[in-house]
Design a protein around this motif. Structure first.
Motif: not given
Length: 404
Positions: A221-222, A225, A285, A305, A351, A361, A365, A368-369
């Motif tokens: 997820a990170y 980003a 996100c 983030i 991404y 994106y 995103l 990713a949540i």
């Protein structure tokens, strides 16, 4: 802190974010192709992390850390000669992953964890603030270097911090504590060995696997980003200079996450702190979706983030020591760092692929949540901290049992 700031953990991420656009313009490679380089860096580094950690367990962190930091300086500087050949681009990152993992928190955190016990969370948080310092300073410096000599100059320029700032101090003063200097709570027996279990023993318990899966989900997820943050900001209508400012705000979030979470880890049950902390980047996100947000709104997303980065590294470093002890800390931490490296390497490509396919994106995103939420919730299953100073009869040799 200086080793963390100037090593292969934060420097490549912060440089990559600024060069991905210029490389796309010069060579015509799409964002997915360029971002795939992180796979060639992160996966070898992740697979080698347990090996480097084991070397530290046996030979100490000083030799491994200095040698790997020197290798990082040489290899990352050589990126200046990147050819107009995508395979060559990947080979540079492969070489970096093979030699530079010893300049990351996998190495630096071991000695810090052995110096501290009662305030270990805060001490590790201060150590890992190096990534925050990097995100505050390096993007502006690298952006200045790019303005002078183009994107190629970004790579050797970034290594100046390692060469002239970190290396002299580490060579002069960095060391592990001697047995008599260690906190009494981490020693086990009269042999001077520190307490803890082996990697094999750790892998038999649920805590190891919960941490591993949680780390993997959160890193997926990170990572992208962060790497794609400059492009995310530009999609909202802002300049590269504005994006560099947002990267500094990300660094502020990392700082708050490092110190705040480390402080709370020392006072409360760490998984109970980590779960709500992981909900903040999930909110980020949502904030970063779309293409027309105000600068303040985008900066807020960047800040949250950053909190994710500050929290996640603290989680792995702190909980490795609490749940598995320090005797084989390097090898176990390296094994748990592996999914972080793999996830962070896959994430930018994911991404980038979403950006190439949709122009934004937003889909990634949204994914990713969910990853932040599930990754944080898994930590709630870790349970109580084990007490490694309570000797278990079944762990003793026959001669020791007779003494008991």
């Amino acid at each position: 802190m200086l080793g963390t700031a100037c090593g292969a953990s934060p420097i490549p991420f912060n440089v990559f974010s600024l060069v991905i656009g210029p490389i796309h313009e010069e060579f015509g490679w799409d964002y997915t192709q360029i971002s795939a380089a992180t796979l060639f860096w992160g996966i070898p580094a992740a697979l080698l992390a347990p090996f480097y950690g084991s070397l530290c367990d046996r030979h100490g962190v000083r030799k491994v850390g200095i040698a790997s930091l020197a290798a990082f300086i040489l290899v990352f500087s050589s990126f200046y000669f990147t050819p107009n050949w995508i395979v060559g681009w990947y080979l540079f990152w492969l070489a970096l992953g093979a030699v530079a993992i010893g300049s990351t928190p996998v190495i630096w955190s071991r000695a810090v964890a052995m110096w501290f016990d009662k305030h270990r969370g805060l001490a590790l948080g201060i150590t890992l603030l190096g990534t925050s310092a990097t995100a505050m300073v390096v993007p502006h410096f690298v952006n200045f270097a790019i303005g002078i000599g183009g994107w190629r100059l970004a790579f050797p320029a970034a290594t100046l911090f390692a060469l002239f700032l970190a290396m002299p101090f580490i060579v002069a003063w960095y060391r592990e504590p001697r047995p008599e200097e260690r906190p009494a709570t981490i020693s086990a027996g009269a042999d001077g060995m520190v307490s803890g279990i082996s990697l094999k023993q750790a892998m038999r318990g649920r805590q190891f696997w919960l941490l591993l899966v949680s780390t993997l989900l959160i890193s997926v997820a990170y990572g992208g980003a962060h790497v794609q943050m400059v492009e995310i900001v530009k999609l909202h209508g802002f300049t590269t200079g504005d994006a560099a400012t947002v990267m500094s705000v990300v660094a502020l979030g990392i700082l708050v996450g490092r110190l705040g979470i480390g402080y709370l880890f020392d006072r409360f049950w760490a998984p109970g702190v980590a779960f709500p902390a992981m909900l903040l980047p999930a909110l980020a996100c949502f904030v970063l979706m779309g293409t027309g947000s105000s600068f303040a709104f985008v900066a807020l997303g960047g800040f949250l983030i950053g909190v994710a980065a500050g929290t996640e590294s603290d989680i792995v470093a702190f909980m490795t020591a609490r749940y598995f002890g320090l005797r084989h800390y390097g090898k176990i931490y390296g094994s748990l760092y592996a999914p972080f490296g793999i996830g962070s390497s896959i994430s930018p490509m994911l991404y980038g692929a979403v950006r190439d396919a949709t122009g934004t994106y937003d889909i990634m995103l949204g994914v990713a949540i969910g990853l932040f939420g599930v990754g944080g919730a898994l930590l709630l299953g870790l349970g109580r901290y084990p007490d490694f100073n309570r000797v278990q009869i079944e762990d003793l040799a026959p001669a020791e049992i007779s003494q008991v």
